[in-house]
Design an enzyme around this catalytic site. Structure first.
Site, PDB file in Angstrom:
ATOM      1  N   SER A  12      47.555  18.412  65.391  1.00 57.56           N
ATOM      2  CA  SER A  12      47.334  17.144  64.685  1.00 57.56           C
ATOM      3  C   SER A  12      48.277  17.081  63.491  1.00 57.56           C
ATOM      4  CB  SER A  12      45.890  17.051  64.199  1.00 57.56           C
ATOM      5  OG  SER A  12      45.811  16.019  63.220  1.00 57.56           O
ATOM      6  N   HIS A  37      49.235  15.101  68.469  1.00 58.37           N
ATOM      7  CA  HIS A  37      48.023  14.323  68.204  1.00 58.37           C
ATOM      8  C   HIS A  37      48.184  13.556  66.889  1.00 58.37           C
ATOM      9  CE1 HIS A  37      43.631  13.639  68.649  1.00 58.37           C
ATOM     10  NE2 HIS A  37      43.570  13.787  67.329  1.00 58.37           N
ATOM     11  N   ASP A  39      46.367  11.057  64.230  1.00 58.09           N
ATOM     12  CA  ASP A  39      45.055  10.607  63.770  1.00 58.09           C
ATOM     13  C   ASP A  39      45.170   9.331  62.951  1.00 58.09           C
ATOM     14  OD1 ASP A  39      43.135  12.524  64.756  1.00 58.09           O
ATOM     15  OD2 ASP A  39      44.188  13.998  63.516  1.00 58.09           O
ATOM     16  N   MET A  41      43.475   6.422  60.949  1.00 51.18           N
ATOM     17  CA  MET A  41      42.228   6.173  60.211  1.00 51.18           C
ATOM     18  C   MET A  41      42.360   4.909  59.372  1.00 51.18           C
ATOM     19  SD  MET A  41      41.333  10.005  58.932  1.00 51.18           S
ATOM     20  CE  MET A  41      41.524  11.429  60.026  1.00 51.18           C
ATOM     21  N   HIS A  70      44.808   8.938  68.417  1.00 46.23           N
ATOM     22  CA  HIS A  70      43.360   8.938  68.226  1.00 46.23           C
ATOM     23  C   HIS A  70      43.020   7.859  67.200  1.00 46.23           C
ATOM     24  CE1 HIS A  70      39.673  11.466  66.658  1.00 46.23           C
ATOM     25  NE2 HIS A  70      39.304  10.327  67.232  1.00 46.23           N
ATOM     26  N   MET A  72      40.701   6.051  64.922  1.00 48.08           N
ATOM     27  CA  MET A  72      39.418   6.077  64.204  1.00 48.08           C
ATOM     28  C   MET A  72      39.379   4.807  63.373  1.00 48.08           C
ATOM     29  SD  MET A  72      39.537  10.108  63.286  1.00 48.08           S
ATOM     30  CE  MET A  72      41.284  10.198  63.680  1.00 48.08           C
ATOM     31  N   MET A 141      34.309  15.160  69.538  1.00 46.12           N
ATOM     32  CA  MET A 141      34.561  15.497  68.132  1.00 46.12           C
ATOM     33  C   MET A 141      33.665  16.669  67.745  1.00 46.12           C
ATOM     34  SD  MET A 141      36.909  13.399  67.110  1.00 46.12           S
ATOM     35  CE  MET A 141      36.933  14.096  65.461  1.00 46.12           C
ATOM     36  N   GLY A 146      37.478  12.102  60.055  1.00 45.56           N
ATOM     37  CA  GLY A 146      37.925  11.603  58.756  1.00 45.56           C
ATOM     38  C   GLY A 146      38.862  12.550  58.023  1.00 45.56           C
ATOM     39  N   PHE A 147      38.671  13.843  58.254  1.00 47.30           N
ATOM     40  CA  PHE A 147      39.454  14.814  57.500  1.00 47.30           C
ATOM     41  C   PHE A 147      39.781  16.038  58.345  1.00 47.30           C
ATOM     42  CE2 PHE A 147      36.701  12.429  54.702  1.00 47.30           C
ATOM     43  CZ  PHE A 147      37.616  11.920  53.782  1.00 47.30           C
ATOM     44  N   GLY A 149      40.615  20.233  58.475  1.00 43.54           N
ATOM     45  CA  GLY A 149      40.147  21.416  57.767  1.00 43.54           C
ATOM     46  C   GLY A 149      38.643  21.561  57.629  1.00 43.54           C
ATOM     47  N   ASP A 177      38.284  18.061  69.315  1.00 42.39           N
ATOM     48  CA  ASP A 177      38.967  17.696  68.072  1.00 42.39           C
ATOM     49  C   ASP A 177      38.116  18.056  66.869  1.00 42.39           C
ATOM     50  OD1 ASP A 177      40.670  16.655  66.222  1.00 42.39           O
ATOM     51  OD2 ASP A 177      40.515  14.570  66.912  1.00 42.39           O
ATOM     52  N   SER A 200      44.823  22.171  60.929  1.00 41.02           N
ATOM     53  CA  SER A 200      45.033  23.246  59.952  1.00 41.02           C
ATOM     54  C   SER A 200      45.355  24.577  60.609  1.00 41.02           C
ATOM     55  CB  SER A 200      43.826  23.360  59.024  1.00 41.02           C
ATOM     56  OG  SER A 200      42.622  23.193  59.738  1.00 41.02           O
TER      57      SER A 200
HETATM   58  C1  DX5 Z   1      39.542  14.573  62.261  1.00 39.69           C
HETATM   59  C2  DX5 Z   1      40.775  14.451  63.124  1.00 39.69           C
HETATM   60  C3  DX5 Z   1      41.264  15.759  63.640  1.00 39.69           C
HETATM   61  C4  DX5 Z   1      41.640  16.725  62.559  1.00 39.69           C
HETATM   62  C5  DX5 Z   1      41.710  18.108  63.101  1.00 39.69           C
HETATM   63  O1  DX5 Z   1      39.103  13.312  61.922  1.00 39.69           O
HETATM   64  O2  DX5 Z   1      40.509  13.617  64.223  1.00 39.69           O
HETATM   65  O3  DX5 Z   1      42.313  15.588  64.570  1.00 39.69           O
HETATM   66  O4  DX5 Z   1      42.836  16.412  61.933  1.00 39.69           O
HETATM   67  O5  DX5 Z   1      42.000  18.950  62.034  1.00 39.69           O
HETATM   68  P1  DX5 Z   1      41.478  20.450  61.988  1.00 39.69           P
HETATM   69  O6  DX5 Z   1      42.043  21.135  63.193  1.00 39.69           O
HETATM   70  O7  DX5 Z   1      42.058  20.953  60.716  1.00 39.69           O
HETATM   71  O8  DX5 Z   1      39.989  20.405  62.013  1.00 39.69           O
HETATM   72 ZN    ZN Z   2      41.957  13.513  66.001  1.00 36.22          ZN
END
Ligand code: DX5
Ligand code: ZN
Length: 228
Positions: A12, A37, A39, A41, A70, A72, A141, A146-147, A149, A177, A200
């Site tokens: 990601s 990937h 993300d 948002m 993806h 969101m 999920m 949203g974030f 790590g 994910d 991460s």
């Molecule tokens: C979360 C994202 C993920 C996220 C994964 O909302 O959809 O793709 O960035 O990050 P890690 O692998 O750090 O959990």
């Molecule tokens: Zn994602």
């Protein structure tokens, strides 16, 4: 995009250097990433803001393989065309993003792109039964979106197992994910997942100037998943 259940690692770019997306995409692919990937948002469906279609179009020439987008965002439908035009190969929408997921999946398929369906950790798989023949990928999920790590939510492993049984021999990928690491990858691979998103855990320790750690991280996650 030939269908296969082999393990695919999808870094990601939420964890990449935001001043260097083109170089980061090239670096992770050179280091063994299967998919990239992205993300997206909107600060409404999830409490964070990231990339619009212009950013996806800008990085597309720097990605040789699959661009996995993806979404969101809510609403989704007004933006599907734009992400398709930006060069996404897979467009994933959330079941929770609106009242008409069936229509959304139809709209994605109508663009000629692969259609993905994402499920938040609190969402069961019952509703998926009626959508199985209109999706190419189901994203489970394993964090609240949203974030990057965040910590992997273990209760989702059983959900992956049930989903894998429900899919049977249909050509539908199961993507994981959130919180994927060397420790958690084997759990979801054993339960039937084949696409592992990792932010991460892939980008840690490396940079565009020093991309070798990306490769080591990707190989370690892949090896752990394949051994499961
Ligand atoms: C979360 C994202 C993920 C996220 C994964 O909302 O959809 O793709 O960035 O990050 P890690 O692998 O750090 O959990
Ligand atoms: Zn994602």
């Amino acid at each position: 995009m030939e269908f296969s259940r082999a393990i695919k690692i999808a870094p990601s770019i939420l964890s990449a250097d935001f001043a260097n997306f083109g170089a980061e995409c090239r670096a992770i692919e050179d280091q063994g990433a299967d998919w990239v990937h992205v993300d997206v948002m909107d600060g409404h469906f999830v409490p964070n803001l990231t990339f619009g279609p212009a950013m996806c179009a800008a990085i597309r020439p720097h990605i040789r393989g699959v661009m996995d987008v993806h979404l969101m965002i809510a609403p989704v439908d007004p933006f599907i065309e734009a992400y398709a035009a930006a060069g996404a190969d897979v467009i994933t929408a959330h079941l929770e993003a609106g009242p008409h997921i069936h229509r959304t999946l139809q709209a994605i398929r109508n663009t000629g792109k692969k259609a993905g369906l994402a499920l938040n950790p609190g969402t069961g798989i019952e509703a998926v039964a009626h959508l199985l023949d209109m999706v190419d990928l189901i994203c489970v999920m394993t964090v609240n979106p949203g974030f990057g790590g965040q910590k992997f939510i273990h209760s989702q492993v059983d959900k992956v197992r049930s989903l894998r049984a429900m899919i049977g021999d249909r050509p539908v990928h199961i993507e994981i994910d959130g919180g994927v690491t060397v420790e958690t990858a084997p759990l979801v691979a054993a339960a039937g997942a084949d696409v592992l998103v990792a932010g991460s855990a892939v980008f840690k320790g490396g940079s565009v100037a020093n991309p070798a750690p990306y490769g080591a991280n990707i190989r370690a996650i892949r090896a752990a998943a394949e051994a499961a």
